[in-house]
Enzyme design. Structure first.
Site, PDB file in Angstrom:
ATOM      1  N   ARG A  71      19.599   5.650   1.016  1.00  9.60           N
ATOM      2  CA  ARG A  71      20.016   4.266   0.790  1.00  9.60           C
ATOM      3  C   ARG A  71      19.209   3.545  -0.288  1.00  9.60           C
ATOM      4  O   ARG A  71      19.587   2.466  -0.743  1.00  9.60           O
ATOM      5  CB  ARG A  71      19.959   3.480   2.105  1.00  9.60           C
ATOM      6  CG  ARG A  71      21.201   3.721   2.953  1.00  9.60           C
ATOM      7  CD  ARG A  71      21.214   2.815   4.136  1.00  9.60           C
ATOM      8  NE  ARG A  71      20.313   3.259   5.177  1.00  9.60           N
ATOM      9  CZ  ARG A  71      19.798   2.450   6.102  1.00  9.60           C
ATOM     10  NH1 ARG A  71      20.071   1.167   6.094  1.00  9.60           N
ATOM     11  NH2 ARG A  71      18.990   2.933   7.031  1.00  9.60           N
ATOM     12  N   LYS A 121      11.485   8.037  -1.738  1.00 15.87           N
ATOM     13  CA  LYS A 121      11.346   6.689  -1.165  1.00 15.87           C
ATOM     14  C   LYS A 121       9.895   6.241  -0.989  1.00 15.87           C
ATOM     15  O   LYS A 121       9.537   5.120  -1.358  1.00 15.87           O
ATOM     16  CB  LYS A 121      12.075   6.618   0.182  1.00 15.87           C
ATOM     17  CG  LYS A 121      11.937   5.278   0.857  1.00 15.87           C
ATOM     18  CD  LYS A 121      12.912   5.106   1.994  1.00 15.87           C
ATOM     19  CE  LYS A 121      12.554   5.907   3.202  1.00 15.87           C
ATOM     20  NZ  LYS A 121      13.443   5.603   4.346  1.00 15.87           N
ATOM     21  N   GLN A 138       8.532  20.167   4.926  1.00 15.44           N
ATOM     22  CA  GLN A 138       9.612  20.340   5.899  1.00 15.44           C
ATOM     23  C   GLN A 138      10.884  20.609   5.082  1.00 15.44           C
ATOM     24  O   GLN A 138      11.422  19.701   4.458  1.00 15.44           O
ATOM     25  CB  GLN A 138       9.764  19.057   6.743  1.00 15.44           C
ATOM     26  CG  GLN A 138      10.774  19.196   7.860  1.00 15.44           C
ATOM     27  CD  GLN A 138      11.149  17.860   8.489  1.00 15.44           C
ATOM     28  OE1 GLN A 138      10.978  16.804   7.875  1.00 15.44           O
ATOM     29  NE2 GLN A 138      11.666  17.900   9.705  1.00 15.44           N
ATOM     30  N   GLY A 156      14.850  16.272  12.069  1.00 17.12           N
ATOM     31  CA  GLY A 156      14.470  15.206  13.006  1.00 17.12           C
ATOM     32  C   GLY A 156      12.977  14.965  13.061  1.00 17.12           C
ATOM     33  O   GLY A 156      12.180  15.776  12.590  1.00 17.12           O
ATOM     34  N   GLU A 170      17.880   6.601  21.711  1.00 13.06           N
ATOM     35  CA  GLU A 170      18.319   6.225  20.365  1.00 13.06           C
ATOM     36  C   GLU A 170      19.566   5.359  20.441  1.00 13.06           C
ATOM     37  O   GLU A 170      20.377   5.498  21.349  1.00 13.06           O
ATOM     38  CB  GLU A 170      18.612   7.484  19.542  1.00 13.06           C
ATOM     39  CG  GLU A 170      17.376   8.290  19.210  1.00 13.06           C
ATOM     40  CD  GLU A 170      16.324   7.465  18.495  1.00 13.06           C
ATOM     41  OE1 GLU A 170      16.551   7.058  17.354  1.00 13.06           O
ATOM     42  OE2 GLU A 170      15.270   7.183  19.100  1.00 13.06           O
ATOM     43  N   ASN A 186      11.380   0.995  19.715  1.00 20.28           N
ATOM     44  CA  ASN A 186      10.386   1.991  19.326  1.00 20.28           C
ATOM     45  C   ASN A 186      10.045   1.812  17.845  1.00 20.28           C
ATOM     46  O   ASN A 186      10.916   1.894  16.987  1.00 20.28           O
ATOM     47  CB  ASN A 186      10.988   3.387  19.568  1.00 20.28           C
ATOM     48  CG  ASN A 186      10.120   4.498  19.001  1.00 20.28           C
ATOM     49  OD1 ASN A 186       8.921   4.302  18.791  1.00 20.28           O
ATOM     50  ND2 ASN A 186      10.726   5.653  18.781  1.00 20.28           N
ATOM     51  N   LYS A 218      -7.744  -6.971 -29.721  1.00 23.25           N
ATOM     52  CA  LYS A 218      -7.639  -5.593 -29.231  1.00 23.25           C
ATOM     53  C   LYS A 218      -8.913  -4.830 -29.514  1.00 23.25           C
ATOM     54  O   LYS A 218      -9.433  -4.901 -30.639  1.00 23.25           O
ATOM     55  CB  LYS A 218      -6.463  -4.879 -29.911  1.00 23.25           C
ATOM     56  CG  LYS A 218      -6.230  -3.490 -29.385  1.00 23.25           C
ATOM     57  CD  LYS A 218      -5.714  -2.520 -30.443  1.00 23.25           C
ATOM     58  CE  LYS A 218      -6.840  -1.981 -31.288  1.00 23.25           C
ATOM     59  NZ  LYS A 218      -6.426  -0.994 -32.277  1.00 23.25           N
TER      60      LYS A 218
HETATM   61  C1  UD1 Z   1      13.199   6.805  14.480  1.00 25.92           C
HETATM   62  C2  UD1 Z   1      13.063   6.890  16.005  1.00 25.92           C
HETATM   63  C3  UD1 Z   1      13.527   5.554  16.616  1.00 25.92           C
HETATM   64  C4  UD1 Z   1      12.726   4.413  16.049  1.00 25.92           C
HETATM   65  C5  UD1 Z   1      12.791   4.412  14.533  1.00 25.92           C
HETATM   66  C6  UD1 Z   1      11.827   3.376  13.970  1.00 25.92           C
HETATM   67  C7  UD1 Z   1      13.395   9.206  16.614  1.00 25.92           C
HETATM   68  C8  UD1 Z   1      14.326  10.180  17.181  1.00 25.92           C
HETATM   69  N1  UD1 Z   1      13.851   7.979  16.492  1.00 25.92           N
HETATM   70  O1  UD1 Z   1      14.570   6.651  14.214  1.00 25.92           O
HETATM   71  O2  UD1 Z   1      13.387   5.607  18.026  1.00 25.92           O
HETATM   72  O3  UD1 Z   1      13.186   3.194  16.560  1.00 25.92           O
HETATM   73  O4  UD1 Z   1      12.407   5.706  14.008  1.00 25.92           O
HETATM   74  O5  UD1 Z   1      11.974   3.256  12.595  1.00 25.92           O
HETATM   75  O6  UD1 Z   1      12.275   9.544  16.322  1.00 25.92           O
HETATM   76  N2  UD1 Z   1      11.495  12.045   8.891  1.00 25.92           N
HETATM   77  C9  UD1 Z   1      11.030  13.237   8.433  1.00 25.92           C
HETATM   78  N3  UD1 Z   1      11.686  14.389   8.768  1.00 25.92           N
HETATM   79  C10 UD1 Z   1      12.787  14.375   9.539  1.00 25.92           C
HETATM   80  C11 UD1 Z   1      13.262  13.125  10.009  1.00 25.92           C
HETATM   81  C12 UD1 Z   1      12.589  11.987   9.677  1.00 25.92           C
HETATM   82  O7  UD1 Z   1      10.027  13.306   7.722  1.00 25.92           O
HETATM   83  O8  UD1 Z   1      13.325  15.459   9.801  1.00 25.92           O
HETATM   84  C13 UD1 Z   1      10.781  10.821   8.539  1.00 25.92           C
HETATM   85  C14 UD1 Z   1      11.594   9.902   7.661  1.00 25.92           C
HETATM   86  O9  UD1 Z   1      11.298  10.125   6.299  1.00 25.92           O
HETATM   87  C15 UD1 Z   1      11.126   8.529   8.097  1.00 25.92           C
HETATM   88  C16 UD1 Z   1      10.733   8.717   9.527  1.00 25.92           C
HETATM   89  O10 UD1 Z   1      10.539  10.092   9.714  1.00 25.92           O
HETATM   90  O11 UD1 Z   1       9.992   8.092   7.385  1.00 25.92           O
HETATM   91  C17 UD1 Z   1      11.773   8.186  10.495  1.00 25.92           C
HETATM   92  O12 UD1 Z   1      12.971   8.880  10.309  1.00 25.92           O
HETATM   93  P1  UD1 Z   1      14.375   8.182  10.464  1.00 25.92           P
HETATM   94  O13 UD1 Z   1      15.443   9.188  10.314  1.00 25.92           O
HETATM   95  O14 UD1 Z   1      14.404   6.962   9.627  1.00 25.92           O
HETATM   96  O15 UD1 Z   1      14.289   7.749  12.003  1.00 25.92           O
HETATM   97  P2  UD1 Z   1      15.276   6.835  12.780  1.00 25.92           P
HETATM   98  O16 UD1 Z   1      16.546   7.571  12.974  1.00 25.92           O
HETATM   99  O17 UD1 Z   1      15.344   5.526  12.123  1.00 25.92           O
END
Ligand code: UD1
Ligand code: CA
Length: 459
Positions: free
Chosen positions: A15, A22, A72, A77, A153, A168, A349
């Site tokens: 986004r 990012k 990763q 997730g 979630e 969270n 300068k």
């Molecule tokens: C996650 C939480 C949610 C919380 C929210 C807060 C979980 C399942 N959910 O959701 O409960 O309210 O954060 O912002 O944990 N990332 C990785 N690798 C991955 C996935 C994510 O490095 O495989 C990093 C992303 O870059 C990001 C962070 O983890 O910085 C959170 O990931 P994102 O997908 O935004 O989490 P949410 O679905 O928003």
């Protein structure tokens, strides 16, 4: 006790619509990821491991050498991201999980989270906040006694659960050993088919371990950036925090809405900053300084009681009580002495200007060593470039450079050397001499009367 941090920063950041990963987008002059690392260090983090994915090389290159990274490859997730990093974590002590896109988390909030975790003898503690608009976040489910039960979630939540306002933050504190032991038990049986880190809490709880939630009353701390709109919101908060710190230290900021100050800037007491000022990089501003107009100061040192009006100063030093501007431009490696005046449309300068010297208007001073009490007239140009090489000029104490003169470098003007205005100076000017280099003036009497017959009556 050892405190380690795993910082999640592998996400796509779709986004943001950006070529830049990012977490490398800047807030107050520093990448979001670096803010998170620094804030961890301001708390008690000894060692950080960053989980990288999208733009891995760029992210790794941006980091200091003592920060570890793991890649990763597929973003399966938050739980999976921690699994990828877990071999870097030692069993002893505490592990914090932080997000690379949530730069507002303060060291003191992490300290409070860890203190709560230890006091309550938890094996896992999640940082939560109550939001009026909880949409999109995981919700905190508590039991009848108010104890944390699990996190659900948004996409997996029932209607009733979606009404819950406690969310969270995604920031956790784990006993490292418990985290290591429990991670392999995560599965991806949920709406997104992802390994949710949040499930760890429920698993630990079912094993009879103590888990809990620490509610922070400052929801700003947990804001994460997913879009440029949120980037601007976070920037605004960060800037406000920085300005407030300076105001608490005795700096007057006349209009906080249009003053921008980066994080590392240091400002002395009783300095007044008027609207439109930007202070960037490792800038140090002294006491009782007055900054006004569209002044931009980058990586520079400004001593006490200096005035800067509508000017740009980069990688330079300005001595006490000097006056800069309006509309002056100090380019890199300019060292300005005390009580110096650099006036309108003067560009400097890579030059040193001694105490009490003046260049009040319209001059270019490049590659020069200028002594004390030197006067640089209006329109003086230091001709420092011959088309191939740059050369230096030396102007010694008490010299006077008349208006509209060119000083062709390399050149030396000795003490008390005077240069008549309009001269092209190519040779050394001895001590106390007046140098004049210009055509002699001839007056041709009656020329206008002869030329313009209609003006005859005027003469
Ligand atoms: C996650 C939480 C949610 C919380 C929210 C807060 C979980 C399942 N959910 O959701 O409960 O309210 O954060 O912002 O944990 N990332 C990785 N690798 C991955 C996935 C994510 O490095 O495989 C990093 C992303 O870059 C990001 C962070 O983890 O910085 C959170 O990931 P994102 O997908 O935004 O989490 P949410 O679905 O928003
Ligand atoms: Ca997600």
């Amino acid at each position: 006790m050892a405190v380690q941090a795993i910082i999640l920063a592998a996400g796509q950041g779709t986004r943001m619509k950006s070529k830049l990963p990012k977490v490398l987008h800047k807030v107050s002059g520093k990448s979001m990821l670096q803010h998170v690392l620094d804030n961890g260090r301001k708390s008690q983090v000894d060692q950080s491991t960053v989980v990288i994915g999208r733009g891995a090389d760029m992210v790794r290159d941006s980091l200091p050498e003592n920060v570890g990274t793991v890649v990763q490859k597929e973003q399966l997730g938050t739980g999976h991201a921690v699994m990828v990093a877990i071999d870097e974590i030692q069993e002893e002590g505490i592990t914090l999980v932080l997000y690379g896109d949530a730069p507002l988390i303060r060291g003191e909030t992490l300290d409070k989270l860890m203190a709560f975790h230890s006091r309550e003898a938890h094996q896992a503690t999640v940082l939560t906040a109550e939001l009026e608009e909880p949409y999109g976040y995981g919700r905190i489910i508590r039991d009848d006694l108010g104890l944390l039960e699990r996190i659900v979630e948004e996409r997996d939540a029932k209607d009733q659960e979606r009404k819950i306002k406690e969310i969270n933050s995604g920031i956790y504190c784990f006993d490292s050993k418990e985290l290591k032991n429990t991670l392999p038990k995560l599965d991806n049986d949920n709406a997104q088919g992802e390994y949710y880190l949040t499930d760890i809490l429920e698993i630990l709880k079912k094993q009879g371990k103590k888990v809990g939630a620490y509610i922070t009353d400052d929801y700003e701390d947990i804001m994460a950036v997913n879009s440029r709109v949120q980037l601007a919101e976070v920037q605004k908060i960060m800037n406000r925090r920085i300005l407030e710190k300076h105001m608490e230290n005795g700096v007057t900021i006349v209009n906080t809405d249009n003053t921008y100050i980066e994080e590392e800037v240091i400002i002395g007491q009783d300095t007044i900053i008027e609207p439109g000022v930007m202070l960037k990089g490792k800038t140090i501003i002294g006491e009782e300084v007055f900054l006004t107009g569209n002044t931009v100061i980058v990586n520079s040192e400004i001593a006490d009681r200096v005035t800067v009006e509508n000017s740009t100063i980069k990688d330079s030093i300005v001595g006490e009580e000097s006056k800069i501007g309006p509309y002056a431009y100090l380019r890199p490696k300019s060292t300005i002495g005390k009580r110096v005046k650099i006036g309108d449309f003067v560009e400097v300068k890579n030059s040193v200007i001694g105490d009490d010297s003046k260049a009040a208007h319209l001059a270019y001073i490049g590659d020069a060593d200028i002594g004390k009490d030197v006067n640089i007239g209006c329109g003086v140009i230091f001709v420092n470039y011959d088309g191939v090489n740059k050369h230096r000029s030396t102007i010694k104490d008490h010299a006077f450079i008349g208006s509209n003169s060119n000083l062709v470098a390399p050149i030396v003007v000795e003490e008390y050397g005077y240069i008549a205005c309009g001269s092209n100076i190519t040779k050394q000017v001895p001590k106390g001499a007046l140098a004049i280099e210009r055509g002699e003036q001839h007056n041709i009497d009656g020329w206008v009367k002869r030329k313009f017959k209609n003006l005859e009556e005027e003469f």
